[in-house]
Scaffold this motif. Sequence first.
Motif, PDB file in Angstrom:
ATOM      1  N   LEU A 135      39.165 -92.297  91.726  1.00 40.86           N
ATOM      2  CA  LEU A 135      39.705 -92.704  93.014  1.00 40.86           C
ATOM      3  C   LEU A 135      38.831 -92.189  94.153  1.00 40.86           C
ATOM      4  O   LEU A 135      38.537 -92.916  95.120  1.00 40.86           O
ATOM      5  N   VAL A 136      38.411 -90.949  94.057  1.00 38.64           N
ATOM      6  CA  VAL A 136      37.525 -90.377  95.074  1.00 38.64           C
ATOM      7  C   VAL A 136      36.224 -91.169  95.134  1.00 38.64           C
ATOM      8  O   VAL A 136      35.738 -91.522  96.216  1.00 38.64           O
ATOM      9  N   GLU A 137      35.646 -91.487  93.979  1.00 42.18           N
ATOM     10  CA  GLU A 137      34.381 -92.224  93.954  1.00 42.18           C
ATOM     11  C   GLU A 137      34.526 -93.602  94.590  1.00 42.18           C
ATOM     12  O   GLU A 137      33.663 -94.036  95.361  1.00 42.18           O
ATOM     13  N   SER A 138      35.599 -94.308  94.259  1.00 48.06           N
ATOM     14  CA  SER A 138      35.772 -95.655  94.807  1.00 48.06           C
ATOM     15  C   SER A 138      35.938 -95.612  96.316  1.00 48.06           C
ATOM     16  O   SER A 138      35.420 -96.480  97.039  1.00 48.06           O
ATOM     17  N   ASN A 139      36.622 -94.593  96.821  1.00 47.30           N
ATOM     18  CA  ASN A 139      36.812 -94.480  98.270  1.00 47.30           C
ATOM     19  C   ASN A 139      35.511 -94.100  98.972  1.00 47.30           C
ATOM     20  O   ASN A 139      35.224 -94.604 100.067  1.00 47.30           O
ATOM     21  N   LEU A 140      34.727 -93.242  98.359  1.00 51.28           N
ATOM     22  CA  LEU A 140      33.426 -92.912  98.940  1.00 51.28           C
ATOM     23  C   LEU A 140      32.541 -94.151  99.011  1.00 51.28           C
ATOM     24  O   LEU A 140      31.830 -94.370 100.002  1.00 51.28           O
ATOM     25  N   GLN A 141      32.607 -94.978  97.977  1.00 49.72           N
ATOM     26  CA  GLN A 141      31.823 -96.214  97.971  1.00 49.72           C
ATOM     27  C   GLN A 141      32.283 -97.170  99.064  1.00 49.72           C
ATOM     28  O   GLN A 141      31.480 -97.951  99.591  1.00 49.72           O
ATOM     29  N   MET A 142      33.580 -97.115  99.424  1.00 53.26           N
ATOM     30  CA  MET A 142      34.091 -97.972 100.488  1.00 53.26           C
ATOM     31  C   MET A 142      33.760 -97.429 101.875  1.00 53.26           C
ATOM     32  O   MET A 142      34.022 -98.088 102.875  1.00 53.26           O
ATOM     33  N   GLY A 143      33.199 -96.227 101.939  1.00 49.95           N
ATOM     34  CA  GLY A 143      32.704 -95.721 103.208  1.00 49.95           C
ATOM     35  C   GLY A 143      33.596 -94.755 103.950  1.00 49.95           C
ATOM     36  O   GLY A 143      33.443 -94.581 105.160  1.00 49.95           O
ATOM     37  N   VAL A 144      34.516 -94.072 103.250  1.00 51.87           N
ATOM     38  CA  VAL A 144      35.402 -93.145 103.947  1.00 51.87           C
ATOM     39  C   VAL A 144      34.632 -91.898 104.383  1.00 51.87           C
ATOM     40  O   VAL A 144      33.594 -91.547 103.818  1.00 51.87           O
ATOM     41  N   ASN A 145      35.178 -91.228 105.385  1.00 50.22           N
ATOM     42  CA  ASN A 145      34.578 -89.999 105.891  1.00 50.22           C
ATOM     43  C   ASN A 145      35.188 -88.750 105.287  1.00 50.22           C
ATOM     44  O   ASN A 145      34.615 -87.658 105.402  1.00 50.22           O
ATOM     45  N   GLY A 146      36.360 -88.910 104.679  1.00 56.95           N
ATOM     46  CA  GLY A 146      37.004 -87.744 104.107  1.00 56.95           C
ATOM     47  C   GLY A 146      38.320 -88.089 103.451  1.00 56.95           C
ATOM     48  O   GLY A 146      38.708 -89.265 103.338  1.00 56.95           O
ATOM     49  N   PHE A 147      39.018 -87.040 103.037  1.00 56.41           N
ATOM     50  CA  PHE A 147      40.267 -87.196 102.288  1.00 56.41           C
ATOM     51  C   PHE A 147      41.329 -86.244 102.833  1.00 56.41           C
ATOM     52  O   PHE A 147      41.030 -85.130 103.275  1.00 56.41           O
ATOM     53  N   TYR A 148      42.569 -86.717 102.770  1.00 60.54           N
ATOM     54  CA  TYR A 148      43.729 -85.922 103.157  1.00 60.54           C
ATOM     55  C   TYR A 148      44.545 -85.725 101.888  1.00 60.54           C
ATOM     56  O   TYR A 148      45.006 -86.699 101.267  1.00 60.54           O
ATOM     57  N   VAL A 149      44.733 -84.475 101.498  1.00 56.97           N
ATOM     58  CA  VAL A 149      45.303 -84.135 100.192  1.00 56.97           C
ATOM     59  C   VAL A 149      46.716 -83.583 100.347  1.00 56.97           C
ATOM     60  O   VAL A 149      47.000 -82.832 101.286  1.00 56.97           O
ATOM     61  N   ALA A 150      47.595 -83.960  99.420  1.00 57.28           N
ATOM     62  CA  ALA A 150      48.956 -83.398  99.326  1.00 57.28           C
ATOM     63  C   ALA A 150      49.802 -83.710 100.549  1.00 57.28           C
ATOM     64  O   ALA A 150      50.613 -82.900 100.988  1.00 57.28           O
ATOM     65  N   GLY A 151      49.633 -84.903 101.088  1.00 58.18           N
ATOM     66  CA  GLY A 151      50.516 -85.365 102.146  1.00 58.18           C
ATOM     67  C   GLY A 151      51.701 -86.117 101.568  1.00 58.18           C
ATOM     68  O   GLY A 151      52.024 -85.987 100.381  1.00 58.18           O
ATOM     69  N   SER A 152      52.327 -86.931 102.399  1.00 57.33           N
ATOM     70  CA  SER A 152      53.456 -87.747 101.918  1.00 57.33           C
ATOM     71  C   SER A 152      53.007 -88.653 100.789  1.00 57.33           C
ATOM     72  O   SER A 152      53.672 -88.770  99.750  1.00 57.33           O
ATOM     73  N   THR A 153      51.851 -89.304 100.965  1.00 56.69           N
ATOM     74  CA  THR A 153      51.317 -90.218  99.949  1.00 56.69           C
ATOM     75  C   THR A 153      51.063 -89.502  98.645  1.00 56.69           C
ATOM     76  O   THR A 153      51.201 -90.083  97.569  1.00 56.69           O
ATOM     77  N   GLY A 154      50.690 -88.234  98.739  1.00 55.65           N
ATOM     78  CA  GLY A 154      50.399 -87.456  97.541  1.00 55.65           C
ATOM     79  C   GLY A 154      51.615 -86.857  96.872  1.00 55.65           C
ATOM     80  O   GLY A 154      51.480 -86.061  95.937  1.00 55.65           O
ATOM     81  N   GLU A 155      52.819 -87.243  97.333  1.00 55.25           N
ATOM     82  CA  GLU A 155      54.082 -86.777  96.747  1.00 55.25           C
ATOM     83  C   GLU A 155      54.161 -85.247  96.754  1.00 55.25           C
ATOM     84  O   GLU A 155      54.682 -84.624  95.822  1.00 55.25           O
ATOM     85  N   SER A 156      53.666 -84.634  97.828  1.00 54.91           N
ATOM     86  CA  SER A 156      53.519 -83.182  97.837  1.00 54.91           C
ATOM     87  C   SER A 156      54.816 -82.437  97.593  1.00 54.91           C
ATOM     88  O   SER A 156      54.827 -81.379  96.941  1.00 54.91           O
ATOM     89  N   TYR A 157      55.917 -82.968  98.110  1.00 55.23           N
ATOM     90  CA  TYR A 157      57.184 -82.246  97.958  1.00 55.23           C
ATOM     91  C   TYR A 157      57.852 -82.506  96.608  1.00 55.23           C
ATOM     92  O   TYR A 157      58.951 -82.016  96.356  1.00 55.23           O
ATOM     93  N   LEU A 158      57.152 -83.250  95.748  1.00 52.19           N
ATOM     94  CA  LEU A 158      57.584 -83.408  94.365  1.00 52.19           C
ATOM     95  C   LEU A 158      56.675 -82.621  93.417  1.00 52.19           C
ATOM     96  O   LEU A 158      56.801 -82.722  92.205  1.00 52.19           O
ATOM     97  N   LEU A 159      55.765 -81.837  94.010  1.00 53.43           N
ATOM     98  CA  LEU A 159      54.848 -81.013  93.230  1.00 53.43           C
ATOM     99  C   LEU A 159      55.239 -79.543  93.342  1.00 53.43           C
ATOM    100  O   LEU A 159      55.748 -79.106  94.375  1.00 53.43           O
ATOM    101  N   SER A 160      54.964 -78.794  92.298  1.00 51.79           N
ATOM    102  CA  SER A 160      55.141 -77.342  92.379  1.00 51.79           C
ATOM    103  C   SER A 160      53.995 -76.747  93.192  1.00 51.79           C
ATOM    104  O   SER A 160      52.969 -77.404  93.438  1.00 51.79           O
ATOM    105  N   GLY A 198      58.297-100.528  98.271  1.00 49.39           N
ATOM    106  CA  GLY A 198      58.151 -99.063  98.239  1.00 49.39           C
ATOM    107  C   GLY A 198      56.677 -98.725  98.356  1.00 49.39           C
ATOM    108  O   GLY A 198      55.898 -99.012  97.440  1.00 49.39           O
ATOM    109  N   VAL A 199      56.284 -98.127  99.455  1.00 50.65           N
ATOM    110  CA  VAL A 199      54.860 -97.984  99.778  1.00 50.65           C
ATOM    111  C   VAL A 199      54.087 -97.227  98.708  1.00 50.65           C
ATOM    112  O   VAL A 199      53.068 -97.718  98.199  1.00 50.65           O
TER     113      VAL A 199
END
Length: 292
Positions: free
Chosen positions: A29-54, A248-249
């Motif tokens: 996933l990281v590789e595909s996003n880098l290939q699409m030209g992203v500048n960075g990553f945001y980890v363990a946010g809402s999208t990352g289901e952070s509050y469902l992780l230990s 459901g996003v």
Amino acid sequence: MKKFKGIYTALVTPFDADGRIHAPALQKLVESNLQMGVNGFYVAGSTGESYLLSVEERKYLLEAVMEAVNGRADVIVNIGMFATEHSIALARHAKKQQVSAISSVPPFYFPFTMDEYIQYYTDLAEAAEIPVIIYNIPAMSSVTFTMEDITRLFSNDGIIGVKHTSYDLFQLQQVVKQYPEKSVFIGHDEIYLSALAAGAEAGIGSTYNIMADKFVKISRLFGEKHLEQALEVQNEVNEIVTALCNVGVFKGIKEILKMQGTDCGVCRKPFQPLKEEQIRYLRDVAQKNHIL
């Protein structure tokens, strides 16, 4: 003080068939996003289901992302927890991983005062000794920051910006104008172009996982003043966002990632899997808007 600009993918957290964090899928996933030209990553946010992780899973997730990114892009991590001391512990772990910045949702559930929220971010900045980005997401946190509140927060040099996941573009424009040195991220993908017009120079988005190249294109077209073409791409984005909202996003993003060849599993319970008719609907919309 670094000012963040560009496209930052709010990464999903991939799980394997046994429900464990799946590092190989994360690497892909990281590789595909880098290939699409992203500048960075945001980890363990809402999208990352952070509050469902230990807590240990959140640490491992960040370590896996840092290994996958390997210094090729910025990494920002959400270390928000209910208790300040727990957030600080995650922040110190993040510093050891040499992240670009930390971010935090204001503590929710309990009805804290604004003074307590401001002290929370002050404590983070002082204890972690790493740049802090406010995560303004009133729909999820039920906390609304006024311009006066933002002024108080931004008086701390350790607080370098805000992730503005709000439809209040008036406030976004005010923040950009009054604090040009701060990093202002738009957190709603469906108004990315509108936020650029209001002065934002960066975005953190869930749907970047599946179509970051569209947002890179919108940014380029906006910069070249090709506004009609930029709006056409934003309209494609919004058709996909509408479909994701209908099913459901986060579940929908993982399903489209699977269609694209990156199986990130399903969202954790109490989320439920998509139904077959929902999957067919998503596929039709994804194909129509050129992301499959």
